[in-house]
Design an enzyme around this catalytic site. Structure first.
Site, mmCIF file in Angstrom:
data_model
loop_
_atom_site.group_PDB
_atom_site.id
_atom_site.type_symbol
_atom_site.label_atom_id
_atom_site.label_comp_id
_atom_site.label_asym_id
_atom_site.label_seq_id
_atom_site.Cartn_x
_atom_site.Cartn_y
_atom_site.Cartn_z
ATOM 1 N N SER A 146 0.858 -1.194 0.000
ATOM 2 C CA SER A 146 0.000 0.000 0.000
ATOM 3 C C SER A 146 0.888 1.237 0.000
ATOM 4 O O SER A 146 2.035 1.187 0.466
ATOM 5 C CB SER A 146 -0.876 0.018 1.254
ATOM 6 N N TYR A 158 -1.965 -0.979 10.509
ATOM 7 C CA TYR A 158 -2.033 -1.181 9.054
ATOM 8 C C TYR A 158 -0.762 -0.681 8.372
ATOM 9 O O TYR A 158 -0.157 -1.396 7.567
ATOM 10 C CB TYR A 158 -3.259 -0.463 8.487
HETATM 11 N N1 LIG Z 1 -8.734 -0.333 -1.719
HETATM 12 C C1 LIG Z 1 -7.697 0.454 -1.462
HETATM 13 O O1 LIG Z 1 -7.767 1.690 -1.541
HETATM 14 C C2 LIG Z 1 -6.353 -0.158 -1.097
HETATM 15 C C3 LIG Z 1 -5.228 0.677 -1.068
HETATM 16 C C4 LIG Z 1 -3.997 0.137 -0.765
HETATM 17 C C5 LIG Z 1 -3.866 -1.224 -0.517
HETATM 18 N N2 LIG Z 1 -4.955 -2.013 -0.536
HETATM 19 C C6 LIG Z 1 -4.753 -3.449 -0.268
HETATM 20 O O2 LIG Z 1 -5.296 -4.201 -1.333
HETATM 21 C C7 LIG Z 1 -5.743 -5.467 -0.845
HETATM 22 C C8 LIG Z 1 -7.210 -5.665 -1.245
HETATM 23 O O3 LIG Z 1 -7.955 -4.607 -0.672
HETATM 24 P P1 LIG Z 1 -9.455 -4.267 -1.154
HETATM 25 O O4 LIG Z 1 -9.638 -2.821 -0.971
HETATM 26 O O5 LIG Z 1 -9.723 -4.878 -2.473
HETATM 27 O O6 LIG Z 1 -10.278 -5.022 0.003
HETATM 28 P P2 LIG Z 1 -11.722 -5.689 -0.021
HETATM 29 O O7 LIG Z 1 -12.145 -5.682 1.409
HETATM 30 O O8 LIG Z 1 -12.594 -5.102 -1.050
HETATM 31 O O9 LIG Z 1 -11.394 -7.196 -0.472
HETATM 32 C C9 LIG Z 1 -10.571 -8.028 0.309
HETATM 33 C C10 LIG Z 1 -10.926 -9.478 0.051
HETATM 34 O O10 LIG Z 1 -10.073 -10.264 0.913
HETATM 35 C C11 LIG Z 1 -10.869 -11.229 1.589
HETATM 36 N N3 LIG Z 1 -10.247 -11.550 2.869
HETATM 37 C C12 LIG Z 1 -10.285 -10.831 4.040
HETATM 38 N N4 LIG Z 1 -9.615 -11.481 4.996
HETATM 39 C C13 LIG Z 1 -9.113 -12.607 4.424
HETATM 40 C C14 LIG Z 1 -8.333 -13.694 4.913
HETATM 41 N N5 LIG Z 1 -7.950 -13.770 6.205
HETATM 42 N N6 LIG Z 1 -7.988 -14.676 4.046
HETATM 43 C C15 LIG Z 1 -8.391 -14.633 2.755
HETATM 44 N N7 LIG Z 1 -9.162 -13.666 2.246
HETATM 45 C C16 LIG Z 1 -9.515 -12.657 3.082
HETATM 46 C C17 LIG Z 1 -12.245 -10.588 1.740
HETATM 47 O O11 LIG Z 1 -13.263 -11.562 1.920
HETATM 48 C C18 LIG Z 1 -12.368 -9.817 0.431
HETATM 49 O O12 LIG Z 1 -12.965 -10.596 -0.591
HETATM 50 C C19 LIG Z 1 -5.514 -5.441 0.665
HETATM 51 O O13 LIG Z 1 -4.282 -6.090 0.955
HETATM 52 C C20 LIG Z 1 -5.445 -3.967 0.980
HETATM 53 O O14 LIG Z 1 -4.701 -3.712 2.143
HETATM 54 C C21 LIG Z 1 -6.209 -1.522 -0.815
#
Ligand SMILES: NC(=O)c1ccc[n+]([C@@H]2O[C@H](COP(=O)([O-])OP(=O)(O)OC[C@H]3O[C@@H](n4cnc5c(N)ncnc54)[C@H](O)[C@@H]3O)[C@@H](O)[C@H]2O)c1
Length: 272
Positions: A146, A158
């Protein structure tokens, strides 16, 4: 003659995407499948994994990445079902409800977030790298970090976890290069994962969580994130498929000599 289309083509490759049932993971699984890969979609929520797999013509399994034994089984299942593991995307991660001032962070919040965001990435890297080394065909590991790893704002749990993922990526890149396994990280910036619901035009920290739950209301650290997002150089939130495109780059021959980097896909967030 080899063309750029050949470099980007993932036909014949097998990918596993964790947390592929929603958001960025869903988009990455979709993009890899569009580029020709066979994709195993895993998620803690089997229903979501099945929905993505159904949409992209892939396979699905239930996996909680914080469960070491389940990770080992899921990687073995990928190889036994699809014949190989060429690309591993460690996307599963949690953020909602874990931010806030350090005095408010309970042991349980700390452990729960790190068990998914850090232990989970480690377990998957270990199992995935072992399978790739055993097969002897090289591979790609893509860890989802991130912008918060470089520019803190969500909180110590985080932000710390995502910085750990970056250094794990570099250490593994160094160790696995002789096996022709490239290990890189994506550093997404604000990426809107709430489907059809548009991003807020007049954001407050209450409305900014990409998946809908308020982040850290009243927390000055969170105000930093709000300020960055409202001044984002590109002027709008990212679409999950923008992370998907970058993942295809890191998974394909386009990035054959790229290892140990983090690639910000962030609309300029880290310029601020
Ligand atoms: N959306 C953003 O702005 C953003 C920015 C930077 C980084 N990220 C990172 O991107 C990744 C995805 O984020 P997102 O925004 O798509 O999240 P999201 O919540 O939309 O999707 C996450 C998915 O991971 C699954 N999940 C949660 N815990 C889990 C576990 N213990 N084992 C397996 N699956 C699990 C959930 O069921 C969900 O389907 C994460 O690592 C997040 O930290 C997101």
């Amino acid at each position: 003659m080899t063309t750029p289309n050949d470099w980007i083509d993932l036909t014949g490759k097998v990918a596993h995407v964790t947390g592929g049932g929603h958001g960025i993971g869903e988009a990455i699984a979709t993009a890899l499948a569009m580029a020709g890969a066979q994709v195993m979609v895993s998620d803690i929520d089997l229903g979501k994994a099945l929905a993505t797999a159904d949409k992209i013509g892939g396979h699905a399994l239930a996996l909680d990445v914080s469960d070491r034994a389940a990770v080992d089984e899921a990687i073995a299942k990928t190889v036994s079902t699809l014949g190989a593991l060429d690309i591993l995307v460690n996307n599963a991660g949690v953020y909602n409800g874990f931010g806030g001032p350090v005095r408010d962070i309970t042991d349980d919040m700390w452990r729960t977030l790190w068990s998914v965001n850090v232990d989970g990435v480690f377990y998957c890297c270990r199992a995935g790298a072992s399978a790739m080394i055993e097969a002897g065909n090289g591979g790609r590991i893509i860890n989802i970090s991130s912008t918060q790893a470089m520019s803190p704002g969500v909180g110590v749990t985080y932000d710390g976890s995502k910085a750990a993922v970056l250094q794990m990526t570099k250490a593994l890149a160094l160790e696995l290069a002789p096996h022709n396994i490239n290990v890189n990280a994506l550093a997404p910036g604000p990426t809107w994962v709430r489907g059809g619901k548009p991003p807020p035009t007049n954001p407050t920290s209450d409305t900014l969580s990409p998946s809908g739950t308020p982040m850290t209301t009243g927390n000055p650290l969170s105000d930093t994130v709000v300020s960055h997002i409202t001044r984002l150089p590109k002027g709008h939130w990212g679409d999950p498929m923008e992370q998907g495109k970058a993942a295809v780059f890191l998974a394909s021959d386009m990035s054959s000599f790229v290892t140990g980097i983090y690639l910000p896909v962030d609309g300029g967030y880290l310029l601020l």
